[in-house]
Design a protein around this motif. Sequence first.
Motif, PDB file in Angstrom:
ATOM      1  N   GLY A 175       3.585   6.913   7.189  1.00 10.45           N
ATOM      2  CA  GLY A 175       3.986   7.524   8.447  1.00 10.45           C
ATOM      3  C   GLY A 175       2.868   8.073   9.306  1.00 10.45           C
ATOM      4  O   GLY A 175       3.122   8.714  10.321  1.00 10.45           O
ATOM      5  N   TRP A 176       1.613   7.811   8.956  1.00  6.46           N
ATOM      6  CA  TRP A 176       0.493   8.284   9.748  1.00  6.46           C
ATOM      7  C   TRP A 176       0.192   7.283  10.859  1.00  6.46           C
ATOM      8  O   TRP A 176       0.495   6.103  10.740  1.00  6.46           O
ATOM      9  N   ARG A 177      -0.420   7.749  11.931  1.00 14.65           N
ATOM     10  CA  ARG A 177      -0.823   6.889  13.052  1.00 14.65           C
ATOM     11  C   ARG A 177      -2.342   6.907  13.130  1.00 14.65           C
ATOM     12  O   ARG A 177      -2.948   7.935  13.426  1.00 14.65           O
ATOM     13  N   ILE A 178      -2.957   5.743  12.855  1.00 12.66           N
ATOM     14  CA  ILE A 178      -4.419   5.652  12.760  1.00 12.66           C
ATOM     15  C   ILE A 178      -4.921   4.604  13.749  1.00 12.66           C
ATOM     16  O   ILE A 178      -4.594   3.426  13.639  1.00 12.66           O
ATOM     17  N   GLY A 179      -5.713   5.033  14.710  1.00 20.79           N
ATOM     18  CA  GLY A 179      -6.289   4.102  15.674  1.00 20.79           C
ATOM     19  C   GLY A 179      -7.573   3.476  15.152  1.00 20.79           C
ATOM     20  O   GLY A 179      -8.038   3.786  14.057  1.00 20.79           O
ATOM     21  N   GLY A 180      -8.136   2.581  15.947  1.00 19.50           N
ATOM     22  CA  GLY A 180      -9.355   1.922  15.520  1.00 19.50           C
ATOM     23  C   GLY A 180     -10.058   1.205  16.646  1.00 19.50           C
ATOM     24  O   GLY A 180      -9.581   1.151  17.783  1.00 19.50           O
ATOM     25  N   LEU A 181     -11.200   0.641  16.309  1.00 15.46           N
ATOM     26  CA  LEU A 181     -12.044  -0.109  17.231  1.00 15.46           C
ATOM     27  C   LEU A 181     -12.388  -1.422  16.550  1.00 15.46           C
ATOM     28  O   LEU A 181     -12.724  -1.434  15.369  1.00 15.46           O
ATOM     29  N   MET A 207       0.801  -1.213   0.000  1.00 12.96           N
ATOM     30  CA  MET A 207       0.000   0.000   0.000  1.00 12.96           C
ATOM     31  C   MET A 207       0.843   1.277   0.000  1.00 12.96           C
ATOM     32  O   MET A 207       0.315   2.372  -0.159  1.00 12.96           O
ATOM     33  N   GLN A 208       2.143   1.137   0.194  1.00 12.23           N
ATOM     34  CA  GLN A 208       3.002   2.318   0.261  1.00 12.23           C
ATOM     35  C   GLN A 208       2.942   3.144  -1.030  1.00 12.23           C
ATOM     36  O   GLN A 208       2.997   4.363  -1.005  1.00 12.23           O
ATOM     37  N   ASP A 209       2.832   2.464  -2.155  1.00 10.67           N
ATOM     38  CA  ASP A 209       2.801   3.165  -3.440  1.00 10.67           C
ATOM     39  C   ASP A 209       1.441   3.067  -4.124  1.00 10.67           C
ATOM     40  O   ASP A 209       1.315   3.393  -5.310  1.00 10.67           O
ATOM     41  N   ALA A 210       0.433   2.611  -3.408  1.00  7.56           N
ATOM     42  CA  ALA A 210      -0.903   2.497  -3.994  1.00  7.56           C
ATOM     43  C   ALA A 210      -1.459   3.886  -4.292  1.00  7.56           C
ATOM     44  O   ALA A 210      -1.209   4.844  -3.545  1.00  7.56           O
ATOM     45  N   PRO A 211      -2.201   4.039  -5.386  1.00  7.42           N
ATOM     46  CA  PRO A 211      -2.778   5.359  -5.706  1.00  7.42           C
ATOM     47  C   PRO A 211      -3.805   5.784  -4.667  1.00  7.42           C
ATOM     48  O   PRO A 211      -4.675   5.000  -4.279  1.00  7.42           O
ATOM     49  N   ILE A 212      -3.686   7.008  -4.195  1.00  3.15           N
ATOM     50  CA  ILE A 212      -4.623   7.591  -3.232  1.00  3.15           C
ATOM     51  C   ILE A 212      -5.279   8.789  -3.901  1.00  3.15           C
ATOM     52  O   ILE A 212      -4.591   9.703  -4.353  1.00  3.15           O
ATOM     53  N   THR A 213      -6.613   8.771  -3.951  1.00  2.57           N
ATOM     54  CA  THR A 213      -7.332   9.851  -4.610  1.00  2.57           C
ATOM     55  C   THR A 213      -8.494  10.298  -3.727  1.00  2.57           C
ATOM     56  O   THR A 213      -8.700   9.776  -2.635  1.00  2.57           O
ATOM     57  N   ALA A 226      -2.482   2.258   3.801  1.00  2.00           N
ATOM     58  CA  ALA A 226      -1.840   3.208   2.894  1.00  2.00           C
ATOM     59  C   ALA A 226      -1.331   4.431   3.655  1.00  2.00           C
ATOM     60  O   ALA A 226      -0.241   4.945   3.371  1.00  2.00           O
ATOM     61  N   LEU A 227      -2.105   4.900   4.622  1.00  2.00           N
ATOM     62  CA  LEU A 227      -1.669   6.051   5.416  1.00  2.00           C
ATOM     63  C   LEU A 227      -0.572   5.664   6.404  1.00  2.00           C
ATOM     64  O   LEU A 227       0.412   6.401   6.582  1.00  2.00           O
ATOM     65  N   VAL A 228      -0.736   4.515   7.067  1.00  2.00           N
ATOM     66  CA  VAL A 228       0.286   4.063   8.025  1.00  2.00           C
ATOM     67  C   VAL A 228       1.626   3.866   7.316  1.00  2.00           C
ATOM     68  O   VAL A 228       2.679   4.221   7.850  1.00  2.00           O
TER      69      VAL A 228
END
Length: 310
Positions: free
Chosen positions: A148-154, A104-110, A143-145
């Motif tokens: 370098g992003w930090r994304i929490g969850g449930l 996902m590091q290079d996956a397209p994000i739109t 893709a965000l992680v």
Amino acid sequence: MTRITAQRKPRGGKGDWIADRVLRALIRLALRLPLRTRLRLMGWTVARVIAPLAGYRARAMENLAHVWPDMPEPERRRIADAVADNAGRTMIENYDVPGLLARMQDAPITGAGLPEIEAARAEGRPVLFVTGHFGNFEAPRAALVARGWRIGGLYRPMANPFFNSHYAANMHALSDPVFEQGRRGTMGLLRHIRDGGMGVLLFDVYDSAGVTLDFMGQPAPTLTSAAEIAVKTGALFVPFFGIRQADGLSFEVVFEAPVPHGPPVEMMAEVTRRLEARIAAHPGQWFWIHRRWKPKRQCKRAARAAAERS
């Protein structure tokens, strides 16, 4: 007169242990295979073996008939098999956290929401992402992680406690903090978001405590807690989707325009409409296996409520 009731088998018994060992062995075996082979094998196994035996194919076809009663049976079967194939691929993808992050590091994000979430991150403003069981719902988070992003969850704990132990560990491996569903977990996620963090919630499951919203043309009880958290914390409320591509391997990640804050019911109705549009475009990528509507139970609840009012 003594009422005799069937005793439920306690969770965590020998049957659960055996089922967990079989599943662990299958996961370990699959993870040794090359990626394309692994995804094809798990998709085929779930679609052709597990789904028919476990009743998942029949349930998906029943849900499809509930929503699209005029759809021919062969088409319902085709979609149900595609759903099971996607479910198998998604499961094994999410058990290979390093591999998923690398892919996902290079996956397209739109998407129209991308500039706004980037601005929110720069400002330290909280963001609450919301999505459904569509495509691979962990792909956008990964893709965000990976960037370098930090994304929490449930997460919702599994009924099998042996399976839940490694399932939960895998959830934490992708990105912390991750909280178990329930009052304590919801409060933990709320604190994380309020402190300027980012988190993800899935909303498309049946919950009798939810408000009834139209979903795919049928009434579906829907929790408004995701919208309520966004309003309480001032978080940007962003629907996202990880859409599996025709090769069965890659994804398009879409961050849609944020849903404006307002009455939580209206916010969830808008999120529901966004998910409906994705399902209409890719019906084989939504988890039709879920008991999303439970029409018989809804009818019984409506009848009881009517009797209480009379």
